[in-house]
Design a protein around this motif. Sequence first.
Motif, mmCIF file in Angstrom:
data_model
loop_
_atom_site.group_PDB
_atom_site.id
_atom_site.type_symbol
_atom_site.label_atom_id
_atom_site.label_comp_id
_atom_site.label_asym_id
_atom_site.label_seq_id
_atom_site.Cartn_x
_atom_site.Cartn_y
_atom_site.Cartn_z
ATOM 1 N N ILE A 11 59.999 -93.697 25.191
ATOM 2 C CA ILE A 11 61.310 -93.893 27.011
ATOM 3 C C ILE A 11 59.968 -94.318 28.181
ATOM 4 O O ILE A 11 61.577 -95.094 28.695
ATOM 5 N N THR A 12 59.513 -94.076 28.042
ATOM 6 C CA THR A 12 58.843 -93.831 29.324
ATOM 7 C C THR A 12 58.085 -95.786 29.490
ATOM 8 O O THR A 12 58.089 -96.228 30.330
ATOM 9 N N GLY A 39 64.072 -98.685 43.943
ATOM 10 C CA GLY A 39 65.038 -98.341 43.691
ATOM 11 C C GLY A 39 65.321 -98.179 41.786
ATOM 12 O O GLY A 39 64.571 -97.097 40.858
ATOM 13 N N ALA A 40 63.700 -99.025 41.637
ATOM 14 C CA ALA A 40 63.548 -99.400 40.544
ATOM 15 C C ALA A 40 62.418 -98.280 39.921
ATOM 16 O O ALA A 40 62.066 -97.567 39.065
ATOM 17 N N LEU A 41 61.263 -98.488 41.598
ATOM 18 C CA LEU A 41 60.099 -97.426 41.019
ATOM 19 C C LEU A 41 60.827 -95.352 40.558
ATOM 20 O O LEU A 41 60.710 -94.818 40.235
ATOM 21 N N ILE A 47 62.763 -91.220 35.164
ATOM 22 C CA ILE A 47 62.289 -90.824 33.545
ATOM 23 C C ILE A 47 60.954 -90.954 32.997
ATOM 24 O O ILE A 47 61.169 -89.892 32.337
ATOM 25 N N PHE A 48 60.318 -90.622 33.589
ATOM 26 C CA PHE A 48 59.014 -90.412 33.770
ATOM 27 C C PHE A 48 58.888 -89.385 33.321
ATOM 28 O O PHE A 48 58.084 -88.538 32.209
ATOM 29 N N TYR A 54 59.493 -83.099 28.634
ATOM 30 C CA TYR A 54 59.927 -83.318 26.718
ATOM 31 C C TYR A 54 58.819 -83.086 25.996
ATOM 32 O O TYR A 54 58.718 -82.332 25.115
ATOM 33 N N VAL A 55 57.821 -84.325 26.229
ATOM 34 C CA VAL A 55 57.055 -83.836 25.229
ATOM 35 C C VAL A 55 56.056 -82.672 26.006
ATOM 36 O O VAL A 55 55.535 -82.229 24.895
ATOM 37 N N ARG A 56 55.834 -81.731 27.165
ATOM 38 C CA ARG A 56 55.448 -80.648 26.870
ATOM 39 C C ARG A 56 55.778 -79.268 26.512
ATOM 40 O O ARG A 56 55.575 -78.798 25.837
#
Length: 129
Positions: A11-12, A39-41, A47-48, A54-56
């Motif tokens: 996803i990232t 806005g994109a940042l 999301i990051f 989630y990963v942690r």
Amino acid sequence: MKKKKYAQWNITIASTGGLIGVIIGTFIFSGADWSAILGALTGFFIIFLGNLFYVRSKKDKTPEVDERTVNNMRKYYAIIANLFLGALFLMLAAVTYMGHDQISISYLWIFVIAYMLISGIGALIVSRR
């Protein structure tokens, strides 16, 4: 099934590609439009951070969904799609029978958005069972 090393970061990685695309597109088509870039940042960082949490938090090697859940989701989406298509055709037949030759496109968009909303909520319920 063996996962790749960076599979949990898909996803990232995809949002990084979207961020790069927005930045390049902004500079090519409209100069330095900082509101689009910021806005994109912001979206990228949201999301990051979600992906990082989630990963942690996922420590075990169990899969997120098993085969029964996947099969239940497939059955649900097959049924709900056919129901909505059937309802759409019945609605269009009824409107045509009443003598209307044209239908506002906003009514069709309302139907499409209702389909997405109802199928998404139903899928959430089916996936939890």
